[in-house]
Motif scaffolding. Structure first.
Motif, PDB file in Angstrom:
ATOM      1  N   ILE A   1       4.700  -4.408  -4.340  1.00 43.42           N
ATOM      2  CA  ILE A   1       5.733  -5.720  -3.976  1.00 43.42           C
ATOM      3  C   ILE A   1       4.444  -6.307  -2.701  1.00 43.42           C
TER       4      ILE A   1
ATOM      5  N   GLU B   1       7.842 -14.577  -3.746  1.00 35.94           N
ATOM      6  CA  GLU B   1       8.392 -15.955  -4.956  1.00 35.94           C
ATOM      7  C   GLU B   1       7.584 -17.138  -4.391  1.00 35.94           C
TER       8      GLU B   1
ATOM      9  N   SER C   1       7.177  -8.607   5.317  1.00 31.80           N
ATOM     10  CA  SER C   1       7.287  -8.430   7.018  1.00 31.80           C
ATOM     11  C   SER C   1       7.649  -7.484   7.155  1.00 31.80           C
TER      12      SER C   1
ATOM     13  N   LEU D   1      -1.529  -4.312  14.661  1.00 27.45           N
ATOM     14  CA  LEU D   1      -2.411  -4.181  13.445  1.00 27.45           C
ATOM     15  C   LEU D   1      -3.925  -4.505  14.211  1.00 27.45           C
TER      16      LEU D   1
END
Ligand code: NAD
Length: 457
Positions: free
Chosen positions: A129, A159, A208, A388
């Motif tokens: 995903i 999307e 997210s 990150l």
């Protein structure tokens, strides 16, 4: 029949309406993928590699058209779309060259008739995903090593980048990967959720933090391998011995490239007080030179904001900072009219009471904070739930290493930023996620290690 409308974020106009998946079609495609996976895994690696080589050739052949598709649906400036596709090629080459050594069976003991071996088996059926901001990179970081190691993949692109997701699937199918082994599901979060309800063997998510948490909760008691590559609030510190202009030009690019919509965008900058003013001057001059406009134009640097709701986030972060005493050096506003646009925005006199220094912006806005020295910089860099990337600019490698060793982040940069290498693991600390992609570990992660205890009779 449910549908998914794809809009051009630069104009707000609808590009196309696609037939979307629903829980029944997701279940059917899952069953088909599971049935097809063993035969795919049984093929020799050389055959699977030939398919990925064919995919690479398709990317090279169609590159210009693929770049245009990505630019239309995401608002990414066309030059950056081409850069992403060109940057994909060495990643493909890395996976092609490194899969065999990464998953080779290993004999770790052989004495007195007793042998011990480690073998890598495919996980089986992998759900991917994915996010929209670098759809070729984040999609292929999972899809390619998963396929090469013998898995079937159910891929749910964002999307906001579905046409690109379909192109990835098309090129893989054209290159010989069976349709059932690599399925591209169409739809939004509800289709992602339907996929999670299926009996998959691994879930690899990029997106997210909020969605990542929801996915972790949905997977909760399933005992299925779960990787989450999430957002960040990546800091960089510019030391007093750095060249202010070089650092400013590099970091302006690191903050604003891809319209600030990179997971490893520079999101906050700390500058030693001795060179703060010179740095800000060069930084603002560089940012003012970034041209905002039609993403299809060759000279556009700042493109459209891909997701309209992000405009509210950016606006509220700027308002919050200004209300708490920040100084606006450039930009500061969304543009009214067709499409989603936000000016490249630079704020100084910021601090950690402000959202702009604490919450992911994911857009062309940046806060620059003055610091008194290394200790304060380290404290502020670590004052986050994310981890990150983080960077330091200084000519002194020892100083950079000393600082970066104390910073909690999956990747650290010395005199560079906003950089990903296929040879190095890509991972996050804290709310930036769990697990990793890329490097040999990002190949092995799609396998289950089986221990063999072998005694000669
Ligand atoms: P997002 O979380 O909104 O969506 C990501 C994907 O999750 C989409 O495909 C979406 O349809 C799907 N989804 C949404 N709700 C779901 C649900 N309930 N169940 C299953 N799937 C669901 O993120 P986004 O806007 O696409 O991406 C931007 C975010 O991704 C940023 O935070 C960015 O930092 C992060 N990101 C991280 C990395 C990394 O490597 N760490 C890389 C790229 C992007």
């Amino acid at each position: 029949m449910s549908t998914l409308s794809i809009y051009n974020p630069a104009t707000g106009h609808r590009i196309v309406e696609l037939q979307a998946d629903d829980p029944a079609s997701v279940a059917a495609r899952t069953q088909a993928a599971r049935a097809a996976q063993p035969a795919w895994a049984a093929r020799p690696l050389a055959e699977r590699k030939r398919c990925i080589e064919g995919f690479r050739a398709g990317v090279v052949r169609d590159l210009e058209r693929l770049a245009q598709v990505m630019t239309r649906e995401t608002g990414k400036p066309i030059r950056m779309s081409r850069n992403e596709l060109n940057g994909l090629l060495p990643r493909i080459d890395f996976f092609l060259a490194q899969t065999e050594p990464a998953i080779a069976a290993e004999t770790v003991f052989d004495e007195g008739g007793m042998r011990e071996q480690i073998q890598h088996e495919p996980l089986g059926l992998v759900a991917n995903i994915s996010a929209w901001n670098y759809p070729w990179f984040v999609g292929c970081n999972v899809i390619l090593p998963a396929l090469l190691t013998g898995n079937a993949v159910l891929y749910k692109p964002s999307e906001y980048s579905t046409m690109t997701g379909q192109e990835i699937a098309r090129l893989l199918h054209e290159a010989g990967v069976p349709q059932e082994v690599m399925a591209c599901l169409v739809g939004g979060g509800e289709v992602g959720a339907a996929l999670l309800a299926q009996p998959v063997d691994g879930v690899f998510f990029t997106g997210s933090h909020a969605t990542g948490r929801r996915i972790a909760e949905a997977m909760g008691s399933r005992l299925v391998k779960l990787q989450l590559e999430l957002g960040g609030k990546d800091p960089t510190y510019v030391c007093d011995d750095a060249d202010a202009q070089t650092a400013a030009e590099s970091l302006a690019d690191g903050a604003m490239y891809n319209t600030g919509q990179s997971c490893c965008s520079v999101e906050r900058i700390y500058v030693h007080e001795k060179i703060h003013d010179a740095f800000v001057e060069h930084f603002v001059r560089t940012v003012r030179g970034f041209r905002l406009g039609d993403p299809a134009s060759e000279d556009t640097y700042i493109g459209a904001i891909t997701r309209a709701p992000q405009l509210d986030v950016l606006e509220s972060q700027v308002e919050d900072a200004l209300a708490k005493g920040a100084t606006l050096q450039a930009g500061g506003e969304r543009r009214i009219g067709e499409g989603n646009w936000f000016d490249a925005t630079v704020l100084t006199h910021v601090d950690h009471t402000m959202d702009i220094m604490r919450e992911e912006s994911f857009g062309p806005v940046i806060g620059i904070q003055k610091v008194a020295g290394d200790a304060e910089a380290v404290r502020l860099m670590n004052d986050t739930r994310y981890g990150l990337t983080a960077g330091v600019y200084t000519p002194d490698e020892e100083r950079a290493r000393r600082i970066l060793a104390q910073v909690h982040a999956g990747s650290v940069y010395w005199n560079c930023c906003d950089r990903v290498s296929p040879r190095l693991p890509w991972s996050g600390v804290g709310d930036s996620g769990v697990g990793l992609t890329l490097s040999k570990y990002g190949i092995q992660t799609f396998t289950r290690t089986k221990a063999w205890h072998l005694r000669q009779a």
